[in-house]
Write a protein that holds these residues in place. Structure first.
Motif, PDB file in Angstrom:
ATOM      1  N   SER A  25       0.676  -1.318   0.169  1.00  0.00           N
ATOM      2  CA  SER A  25      -0.115  -0.088   0.009  1.00  0.00           C
ATOM      3  C   SER A  25       0.896   1.337   0.046  1.00  0.00           C
ATOM      4  O   SER A  25       2.101   0.991   0.354  1.00  0.00           O
ATOM      5  CB  SER A  25      -0.922   0.031   1.173  1.00  0.00           C
ATOM      6  OG  SER A  25      -0.276  -0.500   2.370  1.00  0.00           O
ATOM      7  N   TYR A  26       0.402   2.367  -0.406  1.00  0.00           N
ATOM      8  CA  TYR A  26       0.973   3.662  -0.419  1.00  0.00           C
ATOM      9  C   TYR A  26       0.048   4.762  -0.057  1.00  0.00           C
ATOM     10  O   TYR A  26      -1.091   4.501   0.130  1.00  0.00           O
ATOM     11  CB  TYR A  26       1.599   3.749  -1.737  1.00  0.00           C
ATOM     12  CG  TYR A  26       0.515   3.702  -2.754  1.00  0.00           C
ATOM     13  CD1 TYR A  26       0.075   4.960  -3.363  1.00  0.00           C
ATOM     14  CD2 TYR A  26       0.121   2.569  -3.469  1.00  0.00           C
ATOM     15  CE1 TYR A  26      -1.022   5.044  -4.543  1.00  0.00           C
ATOM     16  CE2 TYR A  26      -0.717   2.724  -4.458  1.00  0.00           C
ATOM     17  CZ  TYR A  26      -1.429   3.748  -4.862  1.00  0.00           C
ATOM     18  OH  TYR A  26      -2.278   3.848  -5.873  1.00  0.00           O
ATOM     19  N   LYS A  27       0.579   5.784   0.285  1.00  0.00           N
ATOM     20  CA  LYS A  27      -0.197   7.220   0.408  1.00  0.00           C
ATOM     21  C   LYS A  27      -0.251   8.023  -0.607  1.00  0.00           C
ATOM     22  O   LYS A  27       0.868   8.084  -1.218  1.00  0.00           O
ATOM     23  CB  LYS A  27       0.312   7.728   1.936  1.00  0.00           C
ATOM     24  CG  LYS A  27       0.367   7.033   3.093  1.00  0.00           C
ATOM     25  CD  LYS A  27       0.711   7.658   4.360  1.00  0.00           C
ATOM     26  CE  LYS A  27       0.385   6.555   5.316  1.00  0.00           C
ATOM     27  NZ  LYS A  27       0.266   7.268   6.695  1.00  0.00           N
ATOM     28  N   VAL A  28      -1.185   8.661  -0.696  1.00  0.00           N
ATOM     29  CA  VAL A  28      -1.452  10.162  -1.545  1.00  0.00           C
ATOM     30  C   VAL A  28      -2.268  11.225  -0.864  1.00  0.00           C
ATOM     31  O   VAL A  28      -2.954  10.828   0.078  1.00  0.00           O
ATOM     32  CB  VAL A  28      -2.146   9.654  -2.929  1.00  0.00           C
ATOM     33  CG1 VAL A  28      -1.435   8.500  -3.742  1.00  0.00           C
ATOM     34  CG2 VAL A  28      -3.695   9.170  -2.496  1.00  0.00           C
ATOM     35  N   LYS A  29      -1.915  12.197  -1.118  1.00  0.00           N
ATOM     36  CA  LYS A  29      -2.427  13.469  -0.751  1.00  0.00           C
ATOM     37  C   LYS A  29      -3.515  13.818  -1.739  1.00  0.00           C
ATOM     38  O   LYS A  29      -3.252  13.740  -2.965  1.00  0.00           O
ATOM     39  CB  LYS A  29      -1.460  14.611  -0.382  1.00  0.00           C
ATOM     40  CG  LYS A  29      -2.303  15.792   0.305  1.00  0.00           C
ATOM     41  CD  LYS A  29      -1.164  16.735   0.524  1.00  0.00           C
ATOM     42  CE  LYS A  29      -0.377  16.465   1.803  1.00  0.00           C
ATOM     43  NZ  LYS A  29       0.583  17.447   2.145  1.00  0.00           N
ATOM     44  N   VAL A  30      -4.557  13.983  -1.511  1.00  0.00           N
ATOM     45  CA  VAL A  30      -5.668  14.348  -2.209  1.00  0.00           C
ATOM     46  C   VAL A  30      -6.469  15.617  -1.927  1.00  0.00           C
ATOM     47  O   VAL A  30      -6.641  15.917  -0.686  1.00  0.00           O
ATOM     48  CB  VAL A  30      -6.856  13.225  -2.472  1.00  0.00           C
ATOM     49  CG1 VAL A  30      -6.077  11.851  -2.935  1.00  0.00           C
ATOM     50  CG2 VAL A  30      -7.638  13.165  -0.850  1.00  0.00           C
ATOM     51  N   LYS A  31      -7.378  16.281  -2.908  1.00  0.00           N
ATOM     52  CA  LYS A  31      -8.158  17.237  -2.472  1.00  0.00           C
ATOM     53  C   LYS A  31      -9.582  16.650  -2.653  1.00  0.00           C
ATOM     54  O   LYS A  31      -9.708  15.990  -3.665  1.00  0.00           O
ATOM     55  CB  LYS A  31      -8.044  18.498  -3.435  1.00  0.00           C
ATOM     56  CG  LYS A  31      -9.144  19.311  -3.173  1.00  0.00           C
ATOM     57  CD  LYS A  31      -8.707  20.546  -4.313  1.00  0.00           C
ATOM     58  CE  LYS A  31      -9.936  21.773  -3.916  1.00  0.00           C
ATOM     59  NZ  LYS A  31      -9.567  22.967  -4.667  1.00  0.00           N
ATOM     60  N   LEU A  32     -10.400  16.584  -1.804  1.00  0.00           N
ATOM     61  CA  LEU A  32     -11.807  15.939  -1.908  1.00  0.00           C
ATOM     62  C   LEU A  32     -12.670  16.937  -3.012  1.00  0.00           C
ATOM     63  O   LEU A  32     -12.984  18.009  -2.771  1.00  0.00           O
ATOM     64  CB  LEU A  32     -12.336  16.003  -0.575  1.00  0.00           C
ATOM     65  CG  LEU A  32     -11.660  14.926   0.329  1.00  0.00           C
ATOM     66  CD1 LEU A  32     -12.398  15.057   1.919  1.00  0.00           C
ATOM     67  CD2 LEU A  32     -11.505  13.503  -0.275  1.00  0.00           C
TER      68      LEU A  32
END
Length: 95
Positions: A25-32
């Motif tokens: 697994s990995y992390k991402v930064k998102v704008k909702l």
């Protein structure tokens, strides 16, 4: 404790996340972009426009600029903010 989200990836991490599922697994930064169908037991208030970090447990690696839809699950972590976890997603647009 899930919400249906539509989000745009604004940042990625190359680091793998230690997790209990078999695939990396990995992390991402998102704008909702949109948030709906949140249960009443969801502890973290999510709103369109919020920028949050999510852990993606399965699927092809998301890239900066991708937009997707997914059920995001909130997991409580002792002493930390709740973690948003996505097991699968539908890719709307690949950058």
């Amino acid at each position: 404790m899930t919400c249906f989200i539509e989000a745009k990836v604004i940042g990625t991490s190359s680091a793998r996340v230690k997790h209990t599922v078999a695939s990396p697994s990995y992390k991402v930064k998102v704008k909702l972009l949109s948030v709906s169908h949140c249960g009443s037991s969801v502890p973290m208030a999510l709103n369109p426009g919020d920028i949050v970090e999510i852990t993606v447990a399965k699927g092809d690696r998301l890239r900066k600029g991708d937009t997707f839809k997914a059920n995001a699950e909130e997991r409580l972590r002792m002493g930390h903010q709740p973690q948003l976890l996505v097991f699968s997603y539908g890719l709307n647009k690949r950058r």
